[in-house]
Design a protein around this motif. Structure first.
Motif, PDB file in Angstrom:
ATOM      1  N   UNK A 102      33.345  59.999  15.056  1.00  0.00           N
ATOM      2  CA  UNK A 102      32.715  60.976  14.171  1.00  0.00           C
ATOM      3  C   UNK A 102      31.560  60.305  13.431  1.00  0.00           C
ATOM      4  N   UNK A 103      30.701  61.117  12.811  1.00  0.00           N
ATOM      5  CA  UNK A 103      29.484  60.533  12.236  1.00  0.00           C
ATOM      6  C   UNK A 103      28.969  61.313  11.036  1.00  0.00           C
ATOM      7  N   UNK A 104      28.445  60.571  10.071  1.00  0.00           N
ATOM      8  CA  UNK A 104      27.682  61.132   8.956  1.00  0.00           C
ATOM      9  C   UNK A 104      26.269  60.593   9.057  1.00  0.00           C
ATOM     10  N   UNK A 105      25.285  61.492   9.075  1.00  0.00           N
ATOM     11  CA  UNK A 105      23.880  61.090   9.134  1.00  0.00           C
ATOM     12  C   UNK A 105      23.171  61.645   7.905  1.00  0.00           C
ATOM     13  N   UNK A 106      22.543  60.761   7.139  1.00  0.00           N
ATOM     14  CA  UNK A 106      21.810  61.155   5.940  1.00  0.00           C
ATOM     15  C   UNK A 106      20.315  61.090   6.226  1.00  0.00           C
ATOM     16  N   UNK A 107      19.582  62.103   5.785  1.00  0.00           N
ATOM     17  CA  UNK A 107      18.137  62.090   5.963  1.00  0.00           C
ATOM     18  C   UNK A 107      17.504  61.417   4.750  1.00  0.00           C
ATOM     19  N   UNK A 108      16.957  60.236   4.967  1.00  0.00           N
ATOM     20  CA  UNK A 108      16.251  59.506   3.920  1.00  0.00           C
ATOM     21  C   UNK A 108      14.752  59.752   4.095  1.00  0.00           C
ATOM     22  N   UNK A 109      13.938  58.717   4.029  1.00  0.00           N
ATOM     23  CA  UNK A 109      12.490  58.899   4.124  1.00  0.00           C
ATOM     24  C   UNK A 109      11.827  57.526   4.114  1.00  0.00           C
ATOM     25  N   UNK A 110      10.595  57.481   4.606  1.00  0.00           N
ATOM     26  CA  UNK A 110       9.797  56.265   4.444  1.00  0.00           C
ATOM     27  C   UNK A 110       9.586  55.978   2.959  1.00  0.00           C
ATOM     28  N   UNK A 111       9.657  57.033   2.126  1.00  0.00           N
ATOM     29  CA  UNK A 111       9.545  56.856   0.680  1.00  0.00           C
ATOM     30  C   UNK A 111      10.755  56.142   0.105  1.00  0.00           C
ATOM     31  N   UNK A 139      12.105  59.217   8.151  1.00  0.00           N
ATOM     32  CA  UNK A 139      10.864  59.734   8.736  1.00  0.00           C
ATOM     33  C   UNK A 139       9.666  59.436   7.837  1.00  0.00           C
ATOM     34  N   UNK A 140       8.486  59.425   8.448  1.00  0.00           N
ATOM     35  CA  UNK A 140       7.254  59.408   7.667  1.00  0.00           C
ATOM     36  C   UNK A 140       6.823  60.864   7.486  1.00  0.00           C
ATOM     37  N   UNK A 141       5.592  61.233   7.772  1.00  0.00           N
ATOM     38  CA  UNK A 141       5.160  62.611   7.580  1.00  0.00           C
ATOM     39  C   UNK A 141       5.506  63.436   8.814  1.00  0.00           C
ATOM     40  N   UNK A 142       6.331  64.452   8.624  1.00  0.00           N
ATOM     41  CA  UNK A 142       6.879  65.243   9.720  1.00  0.00           C
ATOM     42  C   UNK A 142       6.330  66.671   9.647  1.00  0.00           C
ATOM     43  N   UNK A 143       6.129  67.267  10.804  1.00  0.00           N
ATOM     44  CA  UNK A 143       5.606  68.627  10.889  1.00  0.00           C
ATOM     45  C   UNK A 143       6.676  69.613  10.442  1.00  0.00           C
ATOM     46  N   UNK A 144       6.719  69.878   9.129  1.00  0.00           N
ATOM     47  CA  UNK A 144       7.656  70.835   8.549  1.00  0.00           C
ATOM     48  C   UNK A 144       6.931  71.642   7.474  1.00  0.00           C
ATOM     49  N   UNK A 145       7.541  72.740   6.998  1.00  0.00           N
ATOM     50  CA  UNK A 145       6.917  73.535   5.944  1.00  0.00           C
ATOM     51  C   UNK A 145       6.638  72.780   4.657  1.00  0.00           C
ATOM     52  N   UNK A 179      19.837  52.204  10.195  1.00  0.00           N
ATOM     53  CA  UNK A 179      18.625  52.907   9.768  1.00  0.00           C
ATOM     54  C   UNK A 179      17.765  53.223  10.993  1.00  0.00           C
ATOM     55  N   UNK A 180      17.324  54.469  11.109  1.00  0.00           N
ATOM     56  CA  UNK A 180      16.489  54.905  12.221  1.00  0.00           C
ATOM     57  C   UNK A 180      15.124  55.315  11.671  1.00  0.00           C
ATOM     58  N   UNK A 181      14.075  54.666  12.148  1.00  0.00           N
ATOM     59  CA  UNK A 181      12.720  54.942  11.691  1.00  0.00           C
ATOM     60  C   UNK A 181      12.067  55.960  12.619  1.00  0.00           C
ATOM     61  N   UNK A 182      11.389  56.948  12.035  1.00  0.00           N
ATOM     62  CA  UNK A 182      10.736  57.986  12.826  1.00  0.00           C
ATOM     63  C   UNK A 182       9.272  58.084  12.410  1.00  0.00           C
ATOM     64  N   UNK A 183       8.365  57.893  13.373  1.00  0.00           N
ATOM     65  CA  UNK A 183       6.937  57.993  13.094  1.00  0.00           C
ATOM     66  C   UNK A 183       6.287  56.633  12.952  1.00  0.00           C
ATOM     67  N   UNK A 184       5.037  56.555  13.358  1.00  0.00           N
ATOM     68  CA  UNK A 184       4.308  55.287  13.325  1.00  0.00           C
ATOM     69  C   UNK A 184       4.194  54.742  11.907  1.00  0.00           C
ATOM     70  N   UNK A 185       3.946  55.618  10.934  1.00  0.00           N
ATOM     71  CA  UNK A 185       3.796  55.152   9.557  1.00  0.00           C
ATOM     72  C   UNK A 185       5.069  54.474   9.062  1.00  0.00           C
ATOM     73  N   UNK A 186       6.220  55.053   9.360  1.00  0.00           N
ATOM     74  CA  UNK A 186       7.488  54.468   8.926  1.00  0.00           C
ATOM     75  C   UNK A 186       7.711  53.106   9.566  1.00  0.00           C
ATOM     76  N   UNK A 187       7.404  52.994  10.843  1.00  0.00           N
ATOM     77  CA  UNK A 187       7.611  51.715  11.535  1.00  0.00           C
ATOM     78  C   UNK A 187       6.654  50.644  11.014  1.00  0.00           C
ATOM     79  N   UNK A 188       5.398  51.029  10.770  1.00  0.00           N
ATOM     80  CA  UNK A 188       4.436  50.065  10.239  1.00  0.00           C
ATOM     81  C   UNK A 188       4.817  49.624   8.834  1.00  0.00           C
ATOM     82  N   UNK A 189       5.273  50.567   8.032  1.00  0.00           N
ATOM     83  CA  UNK A 189       5.669  50.241   6.665  1.00  0.00           C
ATOM     84  C   UNK A 189       6.869  49.305   6.654  1.00  0.00           C
ATOM     85  N   UNK A 190       7.817  49.558   7.535  1.00  0.00           N
ATOM     86  CA  UNK A 190       8.989  48.695   7.611  1.00  0.00           C
ATOM     87  C   UNK A 190       8.590  47.264   7.970  1.00  0.00           C
TER      88      UNK A 190
END
Length: 270
Positions: free
Chosen positions: A135-144, A185-191, A236-247
């Motif tokens: 089983x799994x718990x996944x939390x949405x964090x951010x590059x922030x 994630x870094x900047x994601x295409x969302x509302x 920790x899973x990084x999503x987006x070029x900005x997040x990977x570069x920042x890490x």
């Protein structure tokens, strides 16, 4: 009613954006999908995008601890008595100089982004125990949550906190075989990109991201990362070029990151 062998996932903030994308991704792969949000119309739209009958919605304010128990018990019943994974996704953005923020803005962001994650983890724990190991718990964090920037003190505090919660629960639940991970994630295409991130500004976050020359990552990339997190072993899973570069920069060039943060205003602030 689902059979008791079909795996199920419960996703908060399922009315749009990342939550909707995750729901579709898992639904397309045969999972029983449950979504929660305060936006009932948005949830109906999300479920309309998922084929078949293995789907469920529940109106939930993640700030209400007692409501969590009701929501998860209801979903477990609908899903055949099991919850295999949960995604703590519900969250809001806030930005601007700390001195200019109202108490209500600070409290709302802290309550939804941080307290809501703690409540969700606490409430889902007995359900994940039943379906462990696996089983799994996944939390949405951010590059922030990897570095703080001007005008992002409250939002960054919540996302740093989410990463801390993830690391603590990874240690706390490891012996029981419950996977715990977060997505950064870094900047994601969302509302959320259409908002200003600051009540004193009329300029959208999207326009500032574009002006800064930063990429906007398709939301489906986050959904894929959640799938990987549920089935993987990373923390920790990084999503987006900005997040990977920042890490990379935070690890190897922390002084440079600090200088850049002090020299520029935030995309979500002034």
């Amino acid at each position: 009613m689902a059979d008791d062998t079909r795996r199920s996932i419960f996703i908060t903030g399922g009315a749009s954006g990342i939550g909707r994308a995750v729901a579709r991704h898992f639904g397309d792969r045969g999972w029983f999908v449950g979504i929660a949000d305060v936006n009932v119309h948005g949830m109906e739209d999300t479920l309309g995008l998922i084929g078949g009958g293995f789907k469920y919605m529940h109106e939930l304010d993640v700030r209400d601890r007692d409501a969590w128990d009701v929501a998860l018990e209801s979903f477990s019943t609908a899903a055949g008595g099991r919850i295999d994974a949960m995604v703590n996704n519900a969250g809001i953005g806030t930005g601007g100089p700390l001195a200019e923020l109202e108490k209500e803005e600070i409290d709302r962001c802290l309550d939804i982004n941080l307290r809501g994650v703690l409540y969700g983890a606490q409430a889902v724990y007995p359900h994940l125990q039943k379906t462990a190991p696996g089983s799994a718990l996944v939390n949405i964090a951010s590059a922030a949550g990897m570095t703080g920037g001007s005008g992002m003190s409250v939002y960054s505090a919540t996302k740093f906190g989410v990463r801390g919660i993830t690391e603590s629960l990874d240690a706390e639940w490891a012996e029981e075989g419950i996977t715990v991970a977060d997505i950064c994630p870094s900047f994601i295409e969302t509302p959320l990109l259409e908002g200003t991130g600051n009540r004193r500004s009329n300029e959208s976050v999207r326009s500032r991201v574009v002006a800064a020359g930063l990429e906007i990552t398709p939301v489906e990339e986050v959904a894929k990362a959640v799938w990987d997190a549920v089935h993987g072993t990373d923390l920790h899973y990084l999503v987006g070029k900005t997040a990977r570069q920042l890490n990379f920069a935070k690890r190897w060039m922390p002084g440079k990151v600090r200088r850049q943060n002090r020299e520029r205003t935030t995309l979500l602030g002034k």
